[in-house]
Design an enzyme around this catalytic site. Structure first.
Site, mmCIF file in Angstrom:
data_model
loop_
_atom_site.group_PDB
_atom_site.id
_atom_site.type_symbol
_atom_site.label_atom_id
_atom_site.label_comp_id
_atom_site.label_asym_id
_atom_site.label_seq_id
_atom_site.Cartn_x
_atom_site.Cartn_y
_atom_site.Cartn_z
ATOM 1 N N GLY A 13 60.210 66.621 52.028
ATOM 2 C CA GLY A 13 59.128 66.895 52.961
ATOM 3 C C GLY A 13 57.991 65.895 52.935
ATOM 4 N N ILE A 14 56.776 66.415 53.003
ATOM 5 C CA ILE A 14 55.586 65.580 53.089
ATOM 6 C C ILE A 14 55.441 64.690 51.867
ATOM 7 C CG2 ILE A 14 53.061 65.642 53.101
ATOM 8 C CD1 ILE A 14 53.420 68.314 54.753
ATOM 9 N N ASP A 60 57.193 70.918 35.730
ATOM 10 C CA ASP A 60 56.703 72.121 36.394
ATOM 11 C C ASP A 60 55.194 72.100 36.224
ATOM 12 O OD1 ASP A 60 55.941 74.598 37.272
ATOM 13 O OD2 ASP A 60 57.226 75.743 35.909
ATOM 14 N N TYR A 146 51.347 84.193 55.029
ATOM 15 C CA TYR A 146 50.806 82.956 54.479
ATOM 16 C C TYR A 146 49.570 83.214 53.627
ATOM 17 C CZ TYR A 146 49.550 77.958 54.437
ATOM 18 O OH TYR A 146 49.271 76.671 54.055
ATOM 19 N N LYS A 153 45.212 77.990 47.970
ATOM 20 C CA LYS A 153 44.933 76.578 48.247
ATOM 21 C C LYS A 153 43.454 76.367 48.557
ATOM 22 C CE LYS A 153 47.684 73.634 50.105
ATOM 23 N NZ LYS A 153 48.046 72.859 48.893
ATOM 24 N N ASP A 183 55.268 70.053 61.872
ATOM 25 C CA ASP A 183 56.583 70.303 62.448
ATOM 26 C C ASP A 183 57.698 69.889 61.501
ATOM 27 O OD1 ASP A 183 57.835 71.466 64.571
ATOM 28 O OD2 ASP A 183 57.626 69.784 65.949
#
Length: 248
Positions: A13-14, A60, A146, A153, A183
């Site tokens: 991903g990002i 981790d 969420y 966060k 997206d």
């Protein structure tokens, strides 16, 4: 001099795309992963095949000992750490403990930042990656499901902002990069199942940022000459506050 950049949660991903962008610009990127070593090695191999420089490091980050070992290992291998990109996050994992999101998205982020301060030189940089749904959670509705990520966060961002005086005294830059729903990411796919109307509502405001667009903004933030605590916004201009217009 080639910068040493550690990107957490970079096996997909990002994070993975951020690693690709940074490596293409000449940095050596350490691709952090929690469990998916093979996937991280693929990312590093792709970077090398494209002429870049990368290595992998498993940890981790929610585990205090593992987090410290990660930072110490990178600094020990390369002699320094120039940039830490705090990208890894979570909280929607199946069977995750109720407190896991806060341990990962707040506690682990500040812990890594403190460990990194032991090695970051003046001119080093910390970048915290977040979402508009978390960054603006105090004033905007949060998509169903969420909530644990948004709250944790935002708490992580607030805790890091409290450290800005210490960052500043050491000459360490700190930037937050916040994006609308991105997206193609796992989070968007999960939300499309849990709260499809929330995703549809965001699309009605325009095209969602792509992984490539957002990752480029994160990579840019590792170099931009900005005030400590500056926030870069990607997509979702309807979230804009007048004072933040120039940061979109």
């Amino acid at each position: 001099m080639q910068r040493i950049v550690l990107v957490t949660g970079a096996s997909r991903g990002i994070g993975a795309e951020t690693a690709r962008v940074l490596a293409a610009r000449g940095d050596h990127v350490v691709v952090n992963y929690r469990e998916k070593r093979k996937r991280a090695e693929v990312i590093a191999a792709e970077i090398a095949a494209a002429g870049g420089s990368a290595s992998v490091a498993g940890a981790d980050i929610a585990d205090p000992d593992s987090a410290r070992a990660l930072i110490d290992a990178v600094a020990g291998e390369f002699g320094r750490l120039d940039v830490l990109v705090l990208n890894a996050s979570g909280g929607l994992e199946r069977d995750a403990a109720p407190e896991y999101a806060m341990r990962l998205n707040r506690d682990a982020q500040t812990r890594l930042a403190r460990h990194a301060l032991e090695h970051l030189p003046p001119g080093g940089r910390l970048v915290f990656v977040t979402s508009h749904q978390a960054h603006f959670s105090a004033t905007r509705p949060v998509p169903t499901g969420y909530e644990p990520i948004a709250a944790s966060k935002r708490a992580g961002e607030d805790a890091l902002r409290e450290m800005i005086p210490e960052f500043d005294s050491r000459g360490i830059g700190f930037t937050v990069v916040s994006g609308d729903m991105i997206d193609g990411t796992i989070i968007v796919r999960l939300l499309e199942r849990r709260d499809p109307e929330a995703v549809t509502a965001r699309r009605e405001h325009g095209s969602l940022p792509t992984v490539e667009e957002f990752a480029t903004a994160v990579a840019d933030a590792t170099l931009a000459d900005t005030e400590p605590g500056h926030t870069v916004y990607v997509g979702g201009r309807d979230f804009a506050l007048p004072a933040a217009e120039n940061s979109w």
